[in-house]
Design a protein around this motif. Sequence first.
Motif, short mmCIF file in Angstrom:
data_model
loop_
_atom_site.label_atom_id
_atom_site.label_comp_id
_atom_site.label_asym_id
_atom_site.label_seq_id
_atom_site.Cartn_x
_atom_site.Cartn_y
_atom_site.Cartn_z
N HIS A 28 32.77 37.31 55.65
CA HIS A 28 32.70 37.72 54.22
C HIS A 28 31.63 37.25 53.35
CE1 HIS A 28 36.99 38.63 54.76
NE2 HIS A 28 36.73 39.77 54.02
N ILE A 29 30.84 38.12 52.49
CA ILE A 29 29.85 37.70 51.51
C ILE A 29 30.45 38.21 49.94
CG2 ILE A 29 27.48 37.73 50.73
CD1 ILE A 29 26.70 37.76 53.76
N PHE A 30 30.48 37.31 49.33
CA PHE A 30 30.86 37.95 47.76
C PHE A 30 29.48 37.55 47.03
CE2 PHE A 30 34.50 36.57 49.98
CZ PHE A 30 35.59 37.44 49.73
N LEU A 31 29.23 38.67 46.35
CA LEU A 31 27.92 38.56 45.39
C LEU A 31 28.46 38.98 44.19
CD1 LEU A 31 25.50 40.53 47.81
CD2 LEU A 31 25.74 37.85 47.66
N PHE A 32 28.19 38.16 43.12
CA PHE A 32 28.66 38.49 41.78
C PHE A 32 27.46 38.33 40.79
CE2 PHE A 32 31.89 35.91 44.01
CZ PHE A 32 33.07 36.84 43.65
N HIS A 33 27.53 39.46 39.85
CA HIS A 33 26.67 39.44 38.59
C HIS A 33 27.41 39.29 37.49
CE1 HIS A 33 23.16 41.93 36.54
NE2 HIS A 33 23.39 40.61 36.00
N CYS A 34 27.30 38.34 36.80
CA CYS A 34 27.99 37.73 35.58
C CYS A 34 27.46 38.28 34.39
CB CYS A 34 28.07 36.35 35.40
SG CYS A 34 28.65 35.46 37.02
N PHE A 35 28.17 39.26 33.46
CA PHE A 35 27.96 39.90 32.11
C PHE A 35 28.48 39.00 31.23
CE2 PHE A 35 26.51 42.89 35.33
CZ PHE A 35 25.45 43.26 34.81
N GLU A 36 28.35 39.33 29.96
CA GLU A 36 28.91 38.81 28.73
C GLU A 36 30.47 38.93 28.93
OE1 GLU A 36 29.23 35.95 26.07
OE2 GLU A 36 27.37 36.52 26.85
N LYS A 37 31.19 40.13 29.09
CA LYS A 37 32.43 40.42 28.95
C LYS A 37 32.95 40.75 30.36
CE LYS A 37 32.35 40.54 24.34
NZ LYS A 37 32.79 39.38 23.80
N HIS A 38 32.35 41.27 31.45
CA HIS A 38 32.73 41.24 32.70
C HIS A 38 31.89 40.76 33.66
CE1 HIS A 38 29.63 44.65 32.24
NE2 HIS A 38 29.75 44.59 33.66
N ILE A 39 32.36 40.81 35.12
CA ILE A 39 31.86 40.52 36.10
C ILE A 39 31.74 41.86 37.07
CG2 ILE A 39 33.72 39.52 37.16
CD1 ILE A 39 31.80 37.24 38.21
N GLU A 40 30.65 41.95 37.87
CA GLU A 40 30.52 42.88 38.96
C GLU A 40 30.41 42.08 40.20
OE1 GLU A 40 27.34 45.65 37.88
OE2 GLU A 40 28.32 46.10 36.08
N SER A 41 30.73 42.90 41.14
CA SER A 41 31.07 42.15 42.54
C SER A 41 30.39 43.17 43.65
CB SER A 41 32.34 41.45 42.98
OG SER A 41 33.18 42.58 43.02
N ILE A 42 29.76 42.71 44.47
CA ILE A 42 29.68 43.38 45.85
C ILE A 42 30.30 42.43 46.97
CG2 ILE A 42 27.90 44.31 47.38
CD1 ILE A 42 25.82 44.62 44.98
N ILE A 43 31.08 43.09 47.90
CA ILE A 43 31.77 42.33 48.69
C ILE A 43 31.41 42.93 50.06
CG2 ILE A 43 34.00 41.57 49.72
CD1 ILE A 43 35.23 41.75 47.01
N LEU A 44 30.79 42.14 50.86
CA LEU A 44 30.41 42.59 52.18
C LEU A 44 31.34 42.21 53.33
CD1 LEU A 44 26.45 42.06 52.05
CD2 LEU A 44 27.69 44.20 51.65
#
Length: 157
Positions: free
Chosen positions: A72-88
Motif C-alpha cells: 500500500h501507499i497512502f498519500l495525504f493532503h492536509c487542509f485546515e478542516k479536513h484531510i484528503e487521501s489517495i490510497i494505492l
Amino acid sequence: MKYTRLTKEQLEELHPEFINFLATQSIDKAEWDKLKTEKPEVAEQELDVFSDLIWEGVLSRAIYLEHFSKNHIFLFHCFEKHIESIILKSLVAETDFLTKEGLQWLSDNMFTETIEMKVGKKEYTEERNTSIFQLIQQGAFLSDGQLYQQINSIIQS
C-alpha cells in the motif's frame, strides 16, 4: 505532554533553538546544568515543553504526508478542516513498494487492473495537528506532495 519528546538526535540537531528556548525562560548554561542534577524532573518538563513547541510548529506547516508499506501507499493532503487521501494498493502479492523495483513496478502498472486506487476525504475528528501527529506515529512522514499532486492531477483529468 501533547505529542512526544524529541529524540536525543533531534534535540542535538535543534541545540541552538533549545538554547534560545531556555534563554527565553532566563535559564543559562550554568542554571541548566544545575537543574539537570538538582531538579531532573524540572529539566524533563523543559524538554517536554520544548518538544511540544517544535512539534506544533512542524505540524502546523504540514501539508502532505506519505506512508509506504509492502502493498500500500497512502498519500495525504492536509487542509485546515479536513484531510484528503489517495490510497494505492497492489493486487499482486509479490509487489513491495518499499523497494526501488516495487516503485518502478507501480510506475509501469499505475493505471492497470493490478492497482486498486481509492480517493477519500475526511473531516478531522480531533484537532488538525493531533490528527496529523497520529498519522506520523503510524509511520507516515512529511513530503513535498509531488507524488500526491501527480496522481491527483491524473485522476482529476
